[in-house]
Structures are given as C-alpha cells and as structure tokens.
Design an enzyme around this catalytic site. Structure first.
Site, PDB file in Angstrom:
ATOM      1  N   HIS A 100       1.197  -1.168  -0.155  1.00  0.00           N
ATOM      2  CA  HIS A 100      -0.028   0.489  -0.119  1.00  0.00           C
ATOM      3  C   HIS A 100       0.965   1.437   0.119  1.00  0.00           C
ATOM      4  CE1 HIS A 100      -2.369  -2.491   2.618  1.00  0.00           C
ATOM      5  NE2 HIS A 100      -3.822  -2.445   1.424  1.00  0.00           N
ATOM      6  N   ASP A 103       2.707   1.508   3.611  1.00  0.00           N
ATOM      7  CA  ASP A 103       3.159   1.029   3.908  1.00  0.00           C
ATOM      8  C   ASP A 103       5.116   1.665   3.844  1.00  0.00           C
ATOM      9  OD1 ASP A 103       0.902  -1.129   4.577  1.00  0.00           O
ATOM     10  OD2 ASP A 103       1.314  -2.529   2.425  1.00  0.00           O
ATOM     11  N   GLU A 231     -10.805  -7.273  -4.906  1.00  0.00           N
ATOM     12  CA  GLU A 231      -9.972  -7.941  -3.635  1.00  0.00           C
ATOM     13  C   GLU A 231     -11.530  -8.170  -2.497  1.00  0.00           C
ATOM     14  OE1 GLU A 231      -6.836  -7.919  -1.817  1.00  0.00           O
ATOM     15  OE2 GLU A 231      -8.186  -8.809   0.428  1.00  0.00           O
ATOM     16  N   GLU A 267      -8.816 -13.811  -1.371  1.00  0.00           N
ATOM     17  CA  GLU A 267      -7.929 -14.199  -0.223  1.00  0.00           C
ATOM     18  C   GLU A 267      -8.930 -14.990   0.537  1.00  0.00           C
ATOM     19  OE1 GLU A 267      -6.309 -10.407   1.932  1.00  0.00           O
ATOM     20  OE2 GLU A 267      -7.069 -11.405   3.998  1.00  0.00           O
ATOM     21  N   ASP A 295      -4.740 -13.862  -2.293  1.00  0.00           N
ATOM     22  CA  ASP A 295      -4.047 -14.132  -1.277  1.00  0.00           C
ATOM     23  C   ASP A 295      -4.086 -14.201  -0.284  1.00  0.00           C
ATOM     24  OD1 ASP A 295      -3.059 -11.385  -2.016  1.00  0.00           O
ATOM     25  OD2 ASP A 295      -4.382 -10.239  -0.442  1.00  0.00           O
ATOM     26  N   ASP A 306     -10.503 -12.242  10.480  1.00  0.00           N
ATOM     27  CA  ASP A 306      -9.784 -12.165   8.899  1.00  0.00           C
ATOM     28  C   ASP A 306      -8.595 -12.429  10.076  1.00  0.00           C
ATOM     29  OD1 ASP A 306      -9.258 -11.891   6.948  1.00  0.00           O
ATOM     30  OD2 ASP A 306      -8.841  -9.997   6.270  1.00  0.00           O
ATOM     31  N   ASP A 337      -0.457 -12.593   2.468  1.00  0.00           N
ATOM     32  CA  ASP A 337      -0.952 -11.595   2.838  1.00  0.00           C
ATOM     33  C   ASP A 337      -1.237 -12.097   4.803  1.00  0.00           C
ATOM     34  OD1 ASP A 337      -2.773  -9.756   3.783  1.00  0.00           O
ATOM     35  OD2 ASP A 337      -4.180  -9.314   2.377  1.00  0.00           O
TER      36      ASP A 337
HETATM   37  C1  XLS Z   1      -7.454  -6.800   4.306  1.00  0.00           C
HETATM   38  C2  XLS Z   1      -7.408  -7.055   3.234  1.00  0.00           C
HETATM   39  C3  XLS Z   1      -6.199  -6.234   3.100  1.00  0.00           C
HETATM   40  C4  XLS Z   1      -5.881  -6.223   1.509  1.00  0.00           C
HETATM   41  C5  XLS Z   1      -4.890  -5.331   0.754  1.00  0.00           C
HETATM   42  O1  XLS Z   1      -7.820  -7.922   4.946  1.00  0.00           O
HETATM   43  O2  XLS Z   1      -6.676  -7.921   3.089  1.00  0.00           O
HETATM   44  O3  XLS Z   1      -4.862  -6.455   3.274  1.00  0.00           O
HETATM   45  O4  XLS Z   1      -4.927  -7.575   0.918  1.00  0.00           O
HETATM   46  O5  XLS Z   1      -5.615  -3.666   0.760  1.00  0.00           O
HETATM   47 NI    NI Z   2      -5.624  -9.157   1.709  1.00  0.00          NI
HETATM   48 NI    NI Z   3      -7.516  -9.827   4.447  1.00  0.00          NI
END
Ligand code: XLS
Ligand code: NI
Ligand code: NI
Length: 437
Positions: A100, A103, A231, A267, A295, A306, A337
């Site tokens: 990001h 980051d 995502e 993810e 992810d 999460d 991730d």
């Molecule tokens: C959060 C998301 C985030 C994305 C990127 O739950 O997984 O980390 O992968 O913004």
């Molecule tokens: Ni993610």
């Molecule tokens: Ni996530």
C-alpha cells in the site's frame, strides 16, 4: 549491513530435514507438470504485515520490533524497511512484493509531502531491485485507515474525500508502474455501510465504479498493461462491504463495464468470512475468466474475523492449487497477506512463517498435480453429466428444443431414473489416498 543476523539463505533440504530454517517441500527448480515450482508459485511478500505490523491489537501494543535500527515515522525508517524487505526476500527466494502507498512511507497531513516521500522511496526501491530478480506483484492505495475514509473512499458521501481517493489511486498507480507492478488492487475496506438508514447504496456503488473507470483510464494512459483487481471481502471493517464475494464482484464488474480490465484477487480468509470455502471463490472466479491473483493466507473457522494466518492446511492448499492448475495458472501470484501470531514476535518467526506458507503451497501443488494426473475426480465429474452428451440431453445443450418437447419426453417416461449417486464419500477418500497414500 545485515538486518536478519545469523539467518542464512533458506535452502531446500527435503522432507526429512529437521532444520527449521530450510524448505521441506518448496524446491524452486523441481518440475511439476513440466513447469518449475517457482513458476507455478510466484510468491509475494506483503509489505504491510511483514515490514510494518508489530502485533498491535485492541487490547495492547505490538510485541515485535520492526524499527530495523531506525526511528519509526521517518524516511530513514522507510529506507530501513526496504532494506529489511529486500534482505528478507532474497534470503527466502521470494521474487515479488505487494504494497500500500502508506506501507512505504509515513503519511503526512499534507498529501503533497506524502507524494514527495513516495517519489523518494520508489527511487530507493528501484535501486534495490536492480541486480536482483525481485519485482512488484501489485500495488494499492490504503483508502481505509485515514479518518477521512470513515464513510468509504469511492463510496464516500463527501466529494472532497472522493478526490483524495482519486489522488491516492493516481499516485499509487504511478508508483506501481514505476516499480513494474503486474497488477493494481482495489480492496474496498470501507466501501460498504453500517446502516441502510443513512446510505444510498445505488449512489455509492455507481461512484465506486466511476473511480475504477477513472483509474483504468489513467493507468492505461501511463502505460500500465497489467490487470486491475478487486479483492472481495464481505465485512470487516464495515458491517457490509459491497465486494462481498467473488460472485458479487463479478456481477459488479460486468454491470459497470469493468470486466475487461479487472480480474479478482481472492483471499482465502475473505472467502471463508463470506461463508464459502476458499476453493469456491477460486472456482467462481475461474469459470468467469477472472481468477487473477491470490492473497495466500488462512482464517480460523472458530473466529469470525480476518485473522490473516499463514497457510498451514495442505488440504486447503491442495484444493486451491487444483483450481489454479485447472484454470491454467494465475496472471498474478500468491501474496502472503498473512502475519505471525502476536506471541511469535522474533525475526526468526518471520522466516518460519514464510517457510510454512511456501512449503504448504508447494506440497499443495505437488498433491494437486497428483490429483490431476490420477484423473479419477475429473473423470467422475465429467461422467456425472454424461446424460447431456447424447439424446435429449444433447438437444437441451444445443438449444435445439422447446419446453413442450421436453415435457412430452417426460410424460412418455412417466417417472425418471434417479440421477446417479454423488459419491461424495468415495471422492473424499480418493483425495485422502492422494494426500497420504
Ligand atoms: C484486508 C485486505 C488487505 C488487502 C490490501 O483484509 O486483505 O490487506 O489485501 O488492501
Ligand atoms: Ni488481502
Ligand atoms: Ni484480508
């Protein structure tokens, strides 16, 4: 200057090794179905979890020291993180990273200052990339942490905030292109709502699509040829997020004419939060031609949030790789991730975590290839629909039939034969035999 002192480059030592700092299954050059593991599995490091997160939770501060010898909040620290990241990736043989915007550098209250910092750090990262085979998998803009995004970014009720989101997307795209990124991700953390009492859903969804169209137009104008990704995630931080799951995101992309430029970044933990298996969301993406990137993490089915754990279940990675192999591979990669648990706070734990994740996916790949080569599951599924290959079934498939003809056919039969056993228990035992036989 070495940051991860005493931790050597991680090598493949095979399944019998007891060396915690070795791969047991990930053997980069090993050919699986004619292709080296490294190509099947383009692993990526998530900048945020690995280099930024210290283990802070709502009950207490971080446990891990990620200062890397510099003072957090400074550009010196931003560079130290990049140094740490490159040493880390090189020691593990990881060839991609994801980031990001915030980051990479500390965010200033003035976006112009933040942008200048992003220019500086991306120059620095480019220098670090030179002479290595490390590349950017995807970039994204964090449009969920800053308080201005409390009501969303593209979905905000504030036109000014919408413009800030646009500015961050523009800059993050600039940096992604500069670093040669393969993709650009939209994770709509706060693109959703808490209550319908204050929310115009249609208005918000249209605006999200507008922001995405603007991003595509700009990205293509500066030479970005990669994929944009949504995502999906159903909730957290918002009670309800618009990109609920793969099926919802596919529908959204088609509705707003974004499906040519976008694919999905699936993810594992988000799929299970949506009440699906990871495999389900991969399959839905794949059959719609939208399986772009992954992810790679896992949730805890006993916890409803999460947790972003490193994948350890070979069963799930096998099912994942089964889907990936059958879909012809990813245009993106496997981004961890994922974060170490709060009590696993040492540098060594960061390496153990990646070794776990990479080995779990390598073993999943090996087993998925074995499932493909074994062929019993695919053959069973194909055969299950055999009644549509000839006779009336074939007519249905070709569209060469009216409802009345089907009705007449049924009436002459009086009652049909039962449709054939689903054989779930048998198929599950085939999977176990491949996994453990
Ligand atoms: C959060 C998301 C985030 C994305 C990127 O739950 O997984 O980390 O992968 O913004
Ligand atoms: Ni993610
Ligand atoms: Ni996530």
């Amino acid at each position: 200057m070495e940051i991860f002192n005493g931790i050597p480059a991680i090598r493949y030592e095979g399944p019998k090794s007891q060396n915690p700092l070795s791969f047991k299954y990930y053997d980069a050059d090993r050919l699986i179905l004619g292709k080296p593991m490294r190509e099947h599995l383009p692993f990526a490091m998530a900048y945020w979890h690995n280099l930024c997160a210290t283990g802070t939770d709502m009950f207490g501060p971080g446990t891990a020291d990620k200062s890397f010898g510099a003072t957090p909040g400074t550009m010196e620290h931003a560079k130290a993180k990049a140094d740490a990241g490159f040493e880390f990736m090189q020691k593990l043989g990881i060839r991609y990273f994801c980031f990001h915007d915030v980051d990479l550098v500390p965010e200033d209250t003035d976006i112009n200052v933040t942008n200048a910092r992003l220019d500086e750090i991306s120059d620095y990262i480019l220098e670090k990339m030179a002479g290595t085979d490390i590349k950017c998998l995807w970039g994204t803009a964090n449009m969920f942490s800053n308080p201005r995004y409390m009501n969303g970014a593209g979905s905000s009720n504030s036109a000014d905030v919408f413009c800030f989101a646009a500015a961050q997307v523009k800059k993050a795209l600039d940096i992604t292109v500069k670093l040669g990124g393969r993709g650009y991700v939209f994770w709509g953390g706060r693109e959703g709502y808490e209550t319908l009492l204050n929310t115009d859903v249609k208005f918000e969804q249209e605006n999200i699509a507008r922001l995405m169209h603007l991003a595509v137009d700009y990205g293509r104008s500066i030479g970005f040829t990669g994929d944009f990704y949504i995502e999906p995630k159903p909730k957290e931080p918002m009670k309800h997020q618009y990109d609920f799951d793969a099926a919802t995101a596919v529908g959204f992309l088609r509705q707003y004419g974004l499906d040519k430029d976008f694919k999905l970044n699936i993810e594992a933990n988000h799929a299970t939060l949506a009440g699906h298996t990871f495999q389900h969301d991969l399959r839905i993406s794949a059959i719609n031609g939208m399986l772009g990137s992954i992810d790679a993490n896992t949730g805890d089915l006993l916890l409803g949030w999460d947790t972003d754990e490193f994948p350890y279940s070979v069963y799930y990675t096998t099912m994942c790789m089964f889907e990936v192999l059958k879909s012809g591979g990813l245009t993106g990669g496997f981004n961890f991730d994922a974060k170490t648990r709060r009590p696993s706070y040492t540098f060594e734990d960061m390496f153990h975590a990646f070794i776990l994740g990479m080995d779990t996916f390598a073993l999943g790949l090996i087993k998925a290839a074995a499932l493909v080569e074994d062929g019993r599951i695919d053959a069973f599924v194909k055969n299950r629909y055999a009644s549509f290959e000839s006779g009336i079934g074939q007519k249905i498939r070709s569209g060469d039939v009216r409802l009345k003809e089907l009705s007449d056919y049924a009436l002459t039969m009086k009652t049909p034969a039962l449709p054939g056993s689903g054989r779930q228990e048998y198929l599950e035992s085939v999977v176990n035999q491949i996994l453990f036989g």
